[in-house]
Enzyme design. Structure first.
Site, short mmCIF file in Angstrom:
data_model
loop_
_atom_site.label_atom_id
_atom_site.label_comp_id
_atom_site.label_asym_id
_atom_site.label_seq_id
_atom_site.Cartn_x
_atom_site.Cartn_y
_atom_site.Cartn_z
N LYS A 181 -4.55 10.15 2.95
CA LYS A 181 -5.21 9.29 3.94
C LYS A 181 -6.21 10.07 4.79
O LYS A 181 -5.93 11.20 5.19
CB LYS A 181 -4.12 8.65 4.81
CG LYS A 181 -4.60 7.75 5.94
CD LYS A 181 -5.52 6.63 5.49
CE LYS A 181 -4.95 5.77 4.40
NZ LYS A 181 -5.98 4.94 3.74
N GLN A 209 -2.07 2.46 9.85
CA GLN A 209 -0.75 2.54 9.19
C GLN A 209 0.25 3.34 10.03
O GLN A 209 1.46 3.10 9.94
CB GLN A 209 -0.88 3.19 7.80
CG GLN A 209 -1.63 2.37 6.78
CD GLN A 209 -3.08 2.74 6.72
OE1 GLN A 209 -3.67 3.16 7.71
NE2 GLN A 209 -3.70 2.59 5.56
N ALA A 254 0.88 5.17 -2.17
CA ALA A 254 0.71 5.50 -3.59
C ALA A 254 1.90 5.11 -4.47
O ALA A 254 1.73 4.38 -5.47
CB ALA A 254 0.37 6.99 -3.72
N ARG A 280 0.86 -1.18 0.00
CA ARG A 280 0.00 0.00 0.00
C ARG A 280 0.90 1.23 0.00
O ARG A 280 2.12 1.11 0.13
CB ARG A 280 -1.04 0.00 1.15
CG ARG A 280 -0.66 -0.58 2.47
CD ARG A 280 0.47 0.10 3.16
NE ARG A 280 0.22 1.52 3.31
CZ ARG A 280 1.15 2.44 3.54
NH1 ARG A 280 2.43 2.08 3.63
NH2 ARG A 280 0.86 3.69 3.67
N ARG A 340 -7.69 -0.29 -6.64
CA ARG A 340 -7.90 0.85 -5.74
C ARG A 340 -8.04 2.12 -6.60
O ARG A 340 -7.24 2.32 -7.51
CB ARG A 340 -6.72 1.01 -4.75
CG ARG A 340 -6.53 -0.23 -3.85
CD ARG A 340 -5.58 0.04 -2.70
NE ARG A 340 -6.20 0.89 -1.68
CZ ARG A 340 -5.55 1.38 -0.63
NH1 ARG A 340 -4.25 1.13 -0.49
NH2 ARG A 340 -6.16 2.14 0.24
N ASP A 364 -1.84 10.92 -2.23
CA ASP A 364 -2.23 9.86 -3.18
C ASP A 364 -2.56 10.44 -4.54
O ASP A 364 -2.51 9.75 -5.55
CB ASP A 364 -3.41 9.07 -2.63
CG ASP A 364 -2.95 8.21 -1.48
OD1 ASP A 364 -2.84 8.75 -0.35
OD2 ASP A 364 -2.64 7.04 -1.71
#
Ligand code: MRU
Length: 363
Positions: free
Chosen positions: A267, A215, A69, A67, A110, A256
């Site tokens: 996020k 995260q 970007a 995970r 995604r 992202d």
């Protein structure tokens, strides 16, 4: 080295290595296979998965084995390279068709991080411009490998550009994980911190846990501790109070997608950090490479990923909310340009007014 067991993906070869984390890469192309750190196992176990099929890479992106970007951009590109290796096409149009089939599967994993689409498009362009199947297969693999190496190089440049903003003794607030684990290596927001530390500055990082996927707690705290960079983990709800106490000098986050009108998608929780930073007069910087900028879209054309309710009603598999409670789980949010002090890129700082400066920086 011993075999691990906790990976949800069938068909991957999983193994555990206890090794120097930072001498290794999050995603790497090795002997025609894709090797990546299984981020779902962190912080408890540093283990690797090795994939030979694009479907495995797509599943890894969807389930957040990989995970962040830039990391999913490179992983998706490698997924298309695996498709090239497996293709039995005898002419270039047949090969491109095979790659496009895998590309559309990888694109559907995604929706928010533009790097995913950037990585896939870059590999497809290589295949389309190749004169033969043999050349296309070679070029696609070397392009995937080049993207891996470039990612680290770009992050180092970006880190140096941002490090000049950081003063000795500063505390930097971040969000999620925009570090080594979100990239091939070095990181974007945490790359800025690493570069400042390399300049000999003492930098502390304030790390919000970043519910619901944690995260911050699982990944950022892990990689900073591993690198010996001081950090303090806080709950997401403590951000405003920490700022009010004067315990945050600067906010540096990843991104992202940054649209041409200067809106920053990152996020969930980033927007509230930006609003609070503005209120407290604290500078707020997204740190992102060119592959995160999307000149084709404005803020209202971006899809924010909605993830499953289980991430919110459970913490690491344990239920914390009543059964049947309605849940909304947007994985990202949008910060408007008026809350951004400047953006940190591999070509230096991008300053307001952003519509103009982004166009100039991307030209
Ligand atoms: O859902 P994730 O963990 O993929 O989200 C990651 C982030 O939002 C990061 O901050 C972003 O990708 C920047 S990474 C350098």
């Amino acid at each position: 080295m011993g075999r691990g067991s906790g990976n949800p993906l069938a068909g991957s070869d999983e193994f555990v290595i206890m090794a120097d984390f930072f001498s290794l890469r999050t995603v790497t192309w090795e002997d025609g296979r894709v090797k990546m750190i299984d981020q779902t196992a962190l912080p408890n176990r540093l283990s690797y998965v090795v994939y030979t099929a694009p479907e495995q890479v797509a599943a890894a992106i969807r389930t957040m084995v990989v995970r962040g970007a830039p990391a999913i951009g490179v992983a998706a590109a490698m997924g298309v390279a695996l498709a090239a290796r497996r293709s039995k096409a005898t002419n270039i149009s047949g090969l491109v068709r095979d790659l496009e089939t895998s590309a559309s599967m990888l694109r559907s994993t995604r929706p928010t991080a533009v790097n995913l689409f950037w990585g896939i498009d870059r590999i497809l362009a290589k295949a389309r411009s190749s004169p033969s199947v043999k050349r296309a297969k070679e070029e696609v693999e070397s392009e995937a490998k080049r993207m891996e190496d470039e990612d680290v190089e770009v992050n180092r440049k970006l880190g140096r550009a941002g490090a000049d903003l950081i003063k000795d003794g500063d505390t930097v607030l971040t969000q999620c994980n925009a570090g080594s684990l979100a990239t091939v290596g070095y990181g974007t927001a945490l790359g800025v911190v690493r570069a400042a530390v390399e300049q000999g500055k003492l930098v502390k990082v304030l790390v919000p846990e970043t519910r619901p996927a944690l995260q911050g707690a699982r990944l950022t705290a892990f990689e900073l501790a591993h690198d010996g960079i001081p950090c303090t983990l806080i709950s997401d709800t403590a951000v405003g109070y920490m700022m009010s106490l004067g315990r945050v000098d600067r906010v540096v986050v990843g991104a992202d997608r940054i649209t041409k009108d200067g809106y920053v998608f990152n996020k969930i929780g980033t927007y509230q950090e930006a609003v609070l930073a503005h209120t407290h007069g604290i500078p707020f910087h997204p740190a992102a490479p060119r592959s995160t900028f999307d000149l084709g879209r404005t803020y209202d054309e971006v899809t924010i990923e909605e993830r499953g309710a289980e991430e919110v009603v459970q913490i690491r598999g344990r239920r914390i909310a009543p059964k049947g409670v309605p849940v909304s789980n947007p994985a990202f949010d949008m910060t408007p340009p008026e809350l951004v002090t400047s953006m940190i890129t591999e070509r230096g700082l991008v300053a307001p007014p952003f519509e103009e400066s982004i166009a100039a920086f991307m030209a």
